[in-house]
Design an enzyme around this catalytic site. Structure first.
Site, mmCIF file in Angstrom:
data_model
loop_
_atom_site.group_PDB
_atom_site.id
_atom_site.type_symbol
_atom_site.label_atom_id
_atom_site.label_comp_id
_atom_site.label_asym_id
_atom_site.label_seq_id
_atom_site.Cartn_x
_atom_site.Cartn_y
_atom_site.Cartn_z
ATOM 1 N N ALA A 7 -48.730 7.532 -28.960
ATOM 2 C CA ALA A 7 -48.817 7.424 -27.500
ATOM 3 C C ALA A 7 -47.797 6.441 -26.937
ATOM 4 O O ALA A 7 -48.018 5.832 -25.903
ATOM 5 C CB ALA A 7 -50.230 6.990 -27.114
ATOM 6 N N GLY B 44 -44.458 7.121 -26.303
ATOM 7 C CA GLY B 44 -43.319 7.725 -25.611
ATOM 8 C C GLY B 44 -43.361 7.501 -24.102
ATOM 9 O O GLY B 44 -44.413 7.268 -23.520
ATOM 10 N N ARG C 207 -39.735 13.492 -19.002
ATOM 11 C CA ARG C 207 -39.815 14.741 -18.244
ATOM 12 C C ARG C 207 -40.899 14.720 -17.160
ATOM 13 O O ARG C 207 -40.927 15.585 -16.293
ATOM 14 C CB ARG C 207 -40.048 15.912 -19.225
ATOM 15 C CG ARG C 207 -38.832 16.239 -20.064
ATOM 16 C CD ARG C 207 -39.177 17.134 -21.261
ATOM 17 N NE ARG C 207 -39.701 16.372 -22.397
ATOM 18 C CZ ARG C 207 -40.050 16.909 -23.580
ATOM 19 N NH1 ARG C 207 -39.946 18.209 -23.760
ATOM 20 N NH2 ARG C 207 -40.510 16.158 -24.555
ATOM 21 N N GLY D 43 -50.877 11.758 -28.208
ATOM 22 C CA GLY D 43 -51.480 11.377 -26.934
ATOM 23 C C GLY D 43 -51.214 12.370 -25.825
ATOM 24 O O GLY D 43 -51.865 12.333 -24.776
ATOM 25 N N GLY E 170 -41.473 22.468 -31.865
ATOM 26 C CA GLY E 170 -40.931 22.573 -33.223
ATOM 27 C C GLY E 170 -41.421 23.884 -33.839
ATOM 28 O O GLY E 170 -42.588 24.240 -33.701
ATOM 29 N N GLU F 257 -37.031 21.341 -35.172
ATOM 30 C CA GLU F 257 -37.163 21.080 -33.734
ATOM 31 C C GLU F 257 -36.281 22.046 -32.948
ATOM 32 O O GLU F 257 -35.226 22.469 -33.419
ATOM 33 C CB GLU F 257 -36.771 19.634 -33.414
ATOM 34 C CG GLU F 257 -37.747 18.601 -33.929
ATOM 35 C CD GLU F 257 -39.167 18.835 -33.441
ATOM 36 O OE1 GLU F 257 -39.387 18.812 -32.221
ATOM 37 O OE2 GLU F 257 -40.056 19.067 -34.274
ATOM 38 N N ASN G 197 -45.376 24.035 -34.194
ATOM 39 C CA ASN G 197 -46.081 22.842 -34.649
ATOM 40 C C ASN G 197 -46.841 22.242 -33.464
ATOM 41 O O ASN G 197 -46.242 21.910 -32.439
ATOM 42 C CB ASN G 197 -45.039 21.839 -35.175
ATOM 43 C CG ASN G 197 -45.624 20.465 -35.432
ATOM 44 O OD1 ASN G 197 -46.796 20.327 -35.782
ATOM 45 N ND2 ASN G 197 -44.786 19.440 -35.256
ATOM 46 N N TYR H 100 -73.250 4.635 12.914
ATOM 47 C CA TYR H 100 -72.905 3.797 11.772
ATOM 48 C C TYR H 100 -74.115 2.968 11.356
ATOM 49 O O TYR H 100 -74.655 2.205 12.160
ATOM 50 C CB TYR H 100 -71.739 2.848 12.098
ATOM 51 C CG TYR H 100 -71.511 1.867 10.972
ATOM 52 C CD1 TYR H 100 -71.106 2.315 9.719
ATOM 53 C CD2 TYR H 100 -71.744 0.498 11.133
ATOM 54 C CE1 TYR H 100 -70.939 1.440 8.656
ATOM 55 C CE2 TYR H 100 -71.580 -0.389 10.071
ATOM 56 C CZ TYR H 100 -71.183 0.094 8.834
ATOM 57 O OH TYR H 100 -71.025 -0.770 7.785
HETATM 58 C C1 UD1 Z 1 -43.293 17.035 -30.875
HETATM 59 C C2 UD1 Z 1 -42.949 17.572 -32.262
HETATM 60 C C3 UD1 Z 1 -42.815 19.094 -32.187
HETATM 61 C C4 UD1 Z 1 -44.110 19.688 -31.653
HETATM 62 C C5 UD1 Z 1 -44.521 19.063 -30.318
HETATM 63 C C6 UD1 Z 1 -45.936 19.481 -29.984
HETATM 64 C C7 UD1 Z 1 -41.646 15.927 -33.537
HETATM 65 C C8 UD1 Z 1 -40.297 15.492 -33.963
HETATM 66 N N1 UD1 Z 1 -41.709 16.989 -32.732
HETATM 67 O O1 UD1 Z 1 -42.183 17.293 -30.020
HETATM 68 O O2 UD1 Z 1 -42.538 19.633 -33.470
HETATM 69 O O3 UD1 Z 1 -43.957 21.089 -31.493
HETATM 70 O O4 UD1 Z 1 -44.506 17.625 -30.401
HETATM 71 O O5 UD1 Z 1 -46.346 19.057 -28.708
HETATM 72 O O6 UD1 Z 1 -42.624 15.339 -33.959
HETATM 73 N N2 UD1 Z 1 -44.107 9.365 -29.413
HETATM 74 C C9 UD1 Z 1 -44.211 8.040 -29.784
HETATM 75 N N3 UD1 Z 1 -43.073 7.361 -30.137
HETATM 76 C C10 UD1 Z 1 -41.845 7.941 -30.135
HETATM 77 C C11 UD1 Z 1 -41.756 9.300 -29.745
HETATM 78 C C12 UD1 Z 1 -42.906 9.984 -29.384
HETATM 79 O O7 UD1 Z 1 -45.289 7.466 -29.810
HETATM 80 O O8 UD1 Z 1 -40.878 7.253 -30.493
HETATM 81 C C13 UD1 Z 1 -45.342 10.081 -29.009
HETATM 82 C C14 UD1 Z 1 -45.315 10.513 -27.557
HETATM 83 O O9 UD1 Z 1 -45.916 9.532 -26.727
HETATM 84 C C15 UD1 Z 1 -46.129 11.792 -27.580
HETATM 85 C C16 UD1 Z 1 -45.930 12.338 -29.000
HETATM 86 O O10 UD1 Z 1 -45.446 11.254 -29.764
HETATM 87 O O11 UD1 Z 1 -47.508 11.563 -27.360
HETATM 88 C C17 UD1 Z 1 -44.941 13.490 -29.026
HETATM 89 O O12 UD1 Z 1 -43.696 13.049 -28.549
HETATM 90 P P1 UD1 Z 1 -42.741 14.004 -27.723
HETATM 91 O O13 UD1 Z 1 -41.504 13.267 -27.436
HETATM 92 O O14 UD1 Z 1 -43.473 14.577 -26.570
HETATM 93 O O15 UD1 Z 1 -42.435 15.123 -28.816
HETATM 94 P P2 UD1 Z 1 -42.012 16.630 -28.537
HETATM 95 O O16 UD1 Z 1 -40.576 16.694 -28.216
HETATM 96 O O17 UD1 Z 1 -42.957 17.265 -27.611
HETATM 97 CA CA CA Z 2 -44.705 16.545 -26.409
#
Ligand code: UD1
Ligand code: CA
Length: 455
Positions: free
Chosen positions: A9, A11, A15, A101, A137, A151, A166, A363
Site C-alpha cells: 500500500a 504506491g 493515475r 491495497g 501483468g 508486465e 495476474n 428550529y
Molecule cells: C501490479 C502487478 C501486475 C498486476 C496488477 C494487478 C507487479 C510488477 N505488477 O501492477 O502484474 O496485474 O498489479 O492489479 O507487481 N506498491 C507499493 N510499492 C511500490 C509499488 C507499488 O507498495 O513501490 C503497491 C501499490 O500501492 C499498489 C500495489 O503495490 O497497492 C500495486 O502497485 P501498482 O503500481 O498499482 O501495480 P500495477 O502496475 O497495477
Molecule cells: Ca494496480
C-alpha cells in the site's frame, strides 16, 4: 502452517491524479485499504503487515488497527522492493499471502480456496481471464503451470494477446520468498523491482507455481484511476444491495441507492431511489425511506416513514414516526414513538416524546419536549447567547402557537398554551394561556410612500 498477510500500500497512485494516497481513496465510504484489511481479518491471519510509504502519516492515521505490523517503504521502487520491506518481521516458517491495497473487492472465500488448494511448499498466483487485459501483468503458462508473469510494458505483442492476468494475489512459503526477493533486479521497462519476477525464479528452483483462477474479474479488479474507482463502487454497491434483497429488503431500483457503511434492515423495509446511507444505519421493521434521503449513523424505529428530501444524522426514532419531506434531524435528535416532524424543521440534541408534532418551519435545539405537545409553525428555541447553549423544556400536552420564540433557559408548564408570536423568557404556568405581545395599533394619518416622492 501459520499465515502472514502482506498488503502492499505504499504506491502513490499517480493515475488517480489526487493528493490523497491511492489506498485512501474512498470506496463505499471507506478507504480502499480498509476493505483489504477487512478481508484479511476475516481470513484469520496470524500476522498482517501493511507496507506503506506514499502519504505515510495520512495512511497510518486513517487506519485504526492496533494489531497491524507496519513496514515503511521510503522510496517506491516497485512491488518486489515493497515486499522486501515486509520480510524482516515475517517468520520464516509462515506462508505469506500477498494482497494489494488497490484490489479491494476480493472475497475471503476466494482466498480460502487459494490457501486450501495450494500444497504448503508450493507457490500460487490468483489469476483471472479478462475481456480487456490492458494494463495488467499477463500470466504465461507452460504445461498448465505458471512459468512467468510479464508486465504490460515489457510484453511482446503476442504476450499482450494473453487474456489471463495476474491479480496481484500470491501465496508463497516465507523462507523461499525471502531468498527470491533478495535476487530481484530492476532491469525492465519501468526500472522497478517487480514482485512478479519471483515466479520465474520459483520455476527455476523447481517449485511448482499454481495459477488459480478467480471466479469473476470484478472481484479482482485493480483500482488505478477514477474511472476504475467508480466502476468498483458500482460493483460493490450491487453486491451490498443484493445481500439486502436476499434478506427481503425492497428497493425501487437496486442501481440507485448508495450504502457507505453498514445498513441493517428489519422485515418489510422499502427503500426508494437515491437514498444514501452512511456509517451505521439501522432501519426497523416496516420502515419506508422515500426518494432523495441522506441517512447517516442513525436508527429509524419500526414503521417509521421518512418522506422525501430529508437529511438525518446521528438521530434515532421510536416506532411509527413520520419525518419530512424536507426535515433535518441533527446529532442527538431523539424522537420517541408516533412523533411527526414536518417540512423545514431542524431538530438538534433534543428529545421529542411520544405523539408530539413539530410540523412546520421550526428550529428545536437543546430541548426536551414532552408527550402530545404541538409545536406551531415557525417556533424557534433560542438556545444560544453567542457563547453558551441553554435548555428549553416543554411539558406534556403543551400547545405552542405559531411564531413563538422560546428564549432558553426556559420552561413551559404541562398543558400550557403559548399565544402566537410570543417571545417567552420566563417559565410559564401549567394549563394556562401565556402571551407576550405588544398591543396592536394602527397609525393614524400614515401615507403610502410614492415613487419620486420627498427625499
Ligand atoms: C501490479 C502487478 C501486475 C498486476 C496488477 C494487478 C507487479 C510488477 N505488477 O501492477 O502484474 O496485474 O498489479 O492489479 O507487481 N506498491 C507499493 N510499492 C511500490 C509499488 C507499488 O507498495 O513501490 C503497491 C501499490 O500501492 C499498489 C500495489 O503495490 O497497492 C500495486 O502497485 P501498482 O503500481 O498499482 O501495480 P500495477 O502496475 O497495477
Ligand atoms: Ca494496480
Amino acid at each position: 502452517m501459520r499465515l502472514s498477510i502482506v498488503i502492499l500500500a505504499a504506491g502513490q497512485g499517480t493515475r488517480m491524479r489526487s493528493d490523497l494516497p491511492k489506498v485512501l481513496q474512498p470506496l463505499a465510504g471507506k478507504p480502499l485499504l480498509a476493505h483489504v484489511l477487512e478481508c484479511s481479518r476475516e481470513l484469520g491471519a496470524d500476522d498482517i503487515c501493511v507496507v506503506y510509504g506514499h502519504g505515510a502519516e495520512a495512511v497510518q492515521d486513517a487506519i485504526d488497527d492496533e494489531a497491524l505490523r507496519w513496514a515503511l517503504q521510503t522510496e517506491q521502487l516497485g512491488t518486489g522492493h515493497a515486499m522486501q520491506q515486509a520480510m524482516p518481521g515475517t517468520p520464516d516458517d509462515n506462508r505469506v499471502l500477498v494482497l494489494f491495497g488497490d484490489v479491494p473487492l476480493l472475497l475471503p472465500a476466494t482466498l480460502a480456496v487459494l490457501l486450501g488448494e495450494t500444497p504448503l511448499d508450493d507457490m500460487a498466483v490468483l489469476t483471472v481471464d479478462m475481456e480487456d487485459p490492458t494494463g495488467y501483468g499477463r500470466v504465461i503458462r507452460e504445461n498448465g503451470s505458471v512459468s512467468r508473469i510479464v508486465e504490460e510494458k515489457d510484453a511482446s505483442s503476442s504476450e499482450k494477446g494473453v487474456r489471463e492476468i495476474n491479480t496481484g494475489v500470491m501465496l508463497c512459503p516465507a523462507i523461499r520468498l525471502k531468498r527470491w526477493l533478495d535476487n530481484l533486479s530492476n532491469d525492465n521497462a519501468q526500472g522497478e523491482y517487480y514482485l512478479t519476477d519471483i515466479i520465474a525464479m520459483a520455476v527455476n528452483d523447481k517449485v511448482r507455481v499454481h495459477g488459480i483462477k478467480a471466479g469473476s474479474s470484478v472481484e479482482v479488479m485493480g483500482i488505478n484511476d477514477k474511472k476504475q474507482l467508480a466502476e468498483a463502487e458500482r460493483a460493490l454497491q450491487a453486491r451490498l444491495v443484493d445481500e439486502l434483497m436476499q434478506q427481503g429488503v425492497g428497493f425501487a431500483d437496486p442501481a440507485r441507492v448508495d450504502i457507505r457503511g453498514t445498513l441493517t434492515c428489519g422485515k418489510e423495509v422499502f427503500i426508494d431511489v437515491n437514498a444514501v446511507f452512511e456509517g451505521d444505519v439501522e432501519l426497523g421493521d416496516g420502515t419506508v425511506v422515500e426518494s432523495n434521503n441522506l441517512v447517516r449513523d442513525s436508527k429509524l424505529g419500526r414503521g417509521t416513514l421518512l418522506h422525501s428530501n430529508c437529511h438525518v444524522e446521528g438521530a434515532t426514532t421510536g416506532s411509527n414516526c413520520e419525518i419530512g419531506p424536507f426535515s433535518r434531524l441533527r446529532p442527538g435528535a431523539e424522537l420517541k414513538d408516533n412523533v411527526k416532524v414536518g417540512n423545514f424543521v431542524e431538530i438538534k440534541k433534543s428529545v421529542v416524546d411520544d405523539g408530539s408534532k413539530v410540523n412546520h418551519l421550526t428550529y428545536i435545539g437543546d430541548a426536551e419536549i414532552g408527550k402530545a405537545v404541538n409545536v406551531g409553525a415557525g417556533t424557534i428555541t433560542c438556545n444560544y447567547d453567542g457563547a453558551n447553549k441553554f435548555k428549553t423544556r416543554i411539558g406534556d400536552g403543551a400547545f405552542i402557537g405559531s411564531g413563538v420564540e422560546l428564549v432558553a433557559p426556559v420552561e413551559i408548564g404541562e398543558g400550557a398554551t403559548i399565544g402566537a408570536g410570543s417571545t417567552i423568557t420566563k417559565p410559564t404556568p401549567a394549563d394556562k394561556l401565556t402571551l407576550e405581545r405588544a398591543k396592536q395599533f394602527t397609525v393614524q394619518g400614515w401615507k403610502k410612500p410614492v415613487k419620486g416622492g420627498k427625499k
